[in-house]
Enzyme design. Structure first.
Site, PDB file in Angstrom:
ATOM      1  N   LYS A 107     -10.431  -0.615  10.545  1.00  0.00           N
ATOM      2  CA  LYS A 107     -10.624  -1.768   9.652  1.00  0.00           C
ATOM      3  C   LYS A 107     -10.993  -3.016  10.460  1.00  0.00           C
ATOM      4  CE  LYS A 107      -7.276  -0.083   6.265  1.00  0.00           C
ATOM      5  NZ  LYS A 107      -8.058   0.385   5.121  1.00  0.00           N
ATOM      6  N   HIS A 127       0.876  -1.180   0.000  1.00  0.00           N
ATOM      7  CA  HIS A 127       0.000   0.000   0.000  1.00  0.00           C
ATOM      8  C   HIS A 127       0.915   1.232   0.000  1.00  0.00           C
ATOM      9  CE1 HIS A 127      -2.849   2.896   1.853  1.00  0.00           C
ATOM     10  NE2 HIS A 127      -3.803   2.090   1.445  1.00  0.00           N
ATOM     11  N   ASP A 162       2.899  -4.668   8.060  1.00  0.00           N
ATOM     12  CA  ASP A 162       1.709  -3.831   7.894  1.00  0.00           C
ATOM     13  C   ASP A 162       0.502  -4.757   8.038  1.00  0.00           C
ATOM     14  OD1 ASP A 162      -0.545  -2.654   6.875  1.00  0.00           O
ATOM     15  OD2 ASP A 162       0.405  -1.852   5.080  1.00  0.00           O
ATOM     16  N   CYS A 205      -4.714   2.597  -3.680  1.00  0.00           N
ATOM     17  CA  CYS A 205      -3.466   3.052  -3.030  1.00  0.00           C
ATOM     18  C   CYS A 205      -2.360   2.035  -3.235  1.00  0.00           C
ATOM     19  CB  CYS A 205      -3.663   3.327  -1.544  1.00  0.00           C
ATOM     20  SG  CYS A 205      -4.804   4.669  -1.232  1.00  0.00           S
ATOM     21  N   GLN A 209      -4.683  -5.096   6.968  1.00  0.00           N
ATOM     22  CA  GLN A 209      -5.705  -5.973   6.386  1.00  0.00           C
ATOM     23  C   GLN A 209      -5.774  -7.346   7.058  1.00  0.00           C
ATOM     24  OE1 GLN A 209      -7.998  -5.095   4.392  1.00  0.00           O
ATOM     25  NE2 GLN A 209      -7.207  -3.132   3.667  1.00  0.00           N
TER      26      GLN A 209
HETATM   27  N1  PLP Z   1      -1.834  -0.854   4.546  1.00  0.00           N
HETATM   28  C1  PLP Z   1      -2.787  -1.538   3.917  1.00  0.00           C
HETATM   29  C2  PLP Z   1      -2.470  -2.910   3.399  1.00  0.00           C
HETATM   30  C3  PLP Z   1      -4.051  -0.980   3.744  1.00  0.00           C
HETATM   31  O1  PLP Z   1      -4.996  -1.675   3.115  1.00  0.00           O
HETATM   32  C4  PLP Z   1      -4.308   0.318   4.263  1.00  0.00           C
HETATM   33  C5  PLP Z   1      -5.609   0.964   4.059  1.00  0.00           C
HETATM   34  O2  PLP Z   1      -6.372   0.614   3.186  1.00  0.00           O
HETATM   35  C6  PLP Z   1      -3.281   0.982   4.925  1.00  0.00           C
HETATM   36  C7  PLP Z   1      -2.063   0.376   5.048  1.00  0.00           C
HETATM   37  C8  PLP Z   1      -3.480   2.340   5.499  1.00  0.00           C
HETATM   38  O3  PLP Z   1      -4.363   2.284   6.569  1.00  0.00           O
HETATM   39  P1  PLP Z   1      -4.881   3.620   7.259  1.00  0.00           P
HETATM   40  O4  PLP Z   1      -5.451   4.474   6.158  1.00  0.00           O
HETATM   41  O5  PLP Z   1      -5.919   3.152   8.215  1.00  0.00           O
HETATM   42  O6  PLP Z   1      -3.717   4.258   7.923  1.00  0.00           O
END
Ligand code: PLP
Length: 420
Positions: A240, A137, A214, A378, A217
């Site tokens: 999430k 992401h 990370d 993203c 998800q």
């Molecule tokens: N990493 C992954 C794999 C994501 O899917 C997302 C959000 O969709 C993020 C990071 C970023 O999360 P946040 O916007 O809650 O900081």
């Protein structure tokens, strides 16, 4: 009867809440849009929140709202206790060794920026490499690019194979001895792939590197144990995982966090301040400058309690059944390209319908009351790797139903005819 539906009924008969009971916990799921019942299939963007979370936050603001850590009055003590209790819940939920290892942040993005700025700002320089993957992401790419501009290290990205997996042998073979950190998604928000971060952690450690996971998800869908994974850092977002927006956390091994400098300065993160010098607070408060999102933390704690009350195993099993059903329904559709066929996946399905633009697909579904996401998610480098500008994405949670998946499939057939 379809096998997916049959499996779900058998399991429900064997125990666990019924579909109706679970859905009743989420008031928003009973909404109608344009006369059609909402089918919320955008859970990877943000999950819905059960009333247990909404009530916990309401209770906090109605009864205990005050600033934390500083007040010598009853409400301040209640608020501090509620905030720190939420930290303890998260610590237990992810299996961390101590509350000092749990830093509250706004979410995954802020957590990764914290590590980049604080750990990376001191540790990375010319000759060093941060190893990402092609499925990251943007929030696990851009913070490293911002830091690279200041510190002059290199970024590398492990290749994503055609089935949407990472090839550990290839990562091992292509290992750059300058690698100081592997920063990798536990689960891809586009492909659904669940990466073997335990094996990646072992590889990174064997080569003298650290690993940041990370978990944006993965946390909503599976049991995570940071000590079992042996990750050095893990970033997550509450919104999430059935919690409110604006709250998340960074897990970091205590010795690493201890050695890292603060990244934001302000109230609460100090032990003492003078114009000559300041001294830092203990962990985790050293990294929590300013008034934190106390109500959000309370909501997150309630969300974790809620997930625990259902059982992480039950959630995983229910989502597995839904995924099998969705894969069977979508996989059988002519002209529908599905991205990501890894054996270990979370319930995320990205697709394109022939040459129809993903935005048109999402708009058509929206008219049917079905909420999906469309775009680059993203993850522009991954879109490039897949050779597509965009994709539509249906992402499920345990409160979705086989009937909603049927509606999705029928509406996609409709869209296919409409745009033919
Ligand atoms: N990493 C992954 C794999 C994501 O899917 C997302 C959000 O969709 C993020 C990071 C970023 O999360 P946040 O916007 O809650 O900081």
């Amino acid at each position: 009867m379809d096998m997916g539906v049959a499996a779900a009924r058998v399991r429900r008969a064997a125990g666990g809440p019924s579909e109706a009971e679970v859905r009743a916990d989420f008031p928003i799921l009973s909404r109608e849009l344009g006369g059609r019942p909402l089918a919320y299939l955008d859970n990877a963007a943000t999950s819905q929140k059960p009333r247990q979370v909404l009530e916990a936050m309401r209770r906090f603001y109605e009864r205990s709202n005050a600033n934390v850590h500083r007040a010598i009055h009853a409400l301040g003590e209640e608020a501090t206790a509620a905030y720190e209790e939420a930290r303890g819940k998260l610590r237990r939920f992810i299996g961390a060794a101590s509350d000092g290892e749990i830093v509250f942040t706004r979410g995954t993005t802020e957590s990764i920026n914290l590590v980049a700025s604080s750990w990376g700002g001191e540790r990375l320089g010319p000759g060093d490499v941060v190893l990402l993957t092609e499925m990251e992401h943007h929030s696990d790419i851009v913070p490293w690019q911002l830091l690279r501009a200041r510190r002059g290290f290199r970024l590398a990205a492990a290749r994503v194979e055609d089935d949407g997996t990472l090839d550990l042998d290839s990562i091992r073979r292509n290992w750059d001895p300058g690698t100081k950190l592997v920063a990798v998604a536990h689960a891809s928000n586009v492909l659904g792939t669940v990466n073997d971060v335990k094996a990646l952690a072992a590889l990174a450690h064997e080569r003298g590197a650290l690993i940041l996971v990370d978990a944006a998800q993965s946390v909503p869908h599976m049991r995570i144990d940071v000590r079992d994974l042996d990750c050095d850092f893990l970033a997550l977002s509450g919104h999430k995982a059935y919690g409110p927006m604006g709250i998340g956390a960074l897990y970091g091994k205590e010795a690493l966090l201890e050695a890292m400098p603060p990244w934001m300065g302000g109230g609460d993160m100090i032990r003492s301040v003078s114009f000559e010098e300041s001294a830092w607070n203990d962990l985790p408060w050293k990294f929590e400058a300013g008034t934190p999102n106390v109500g959000g933390a309370v909501g997150l704690g309630a969300a974790l309690d809620y997930a625990d009350s259902l059982g992480l195993d039950w959630i995983a099993e229910r989502e597995l059944a839904l995924s099998a059903y969705a894969l069977a329904r979508l996989g059988a559709m002519e002209g529908l390209a599905l991205y990501g066929t890894a054996p270990d996946r979370c319930p995320v399905f990205s697709f394109n319908l022939g040459a129809v633009h993903a935005h048109d697909v999402a708009q058509y579904l929206d008219r049917e009351g079905i909420a999906v996401r469309a775009g680059h998610h993203c993850a522009q480098p991954l879109m490039r790797r897949l050779g597509i500008p965009a994709a539509a994405r249906a992402s499920l949670a345990f409160y979705n139903t086989e009937e909603e998946i049927d509606r999705l499939a029928l509406a996609l057939e409709g869209a296919s005819r409409f745009y033919a």
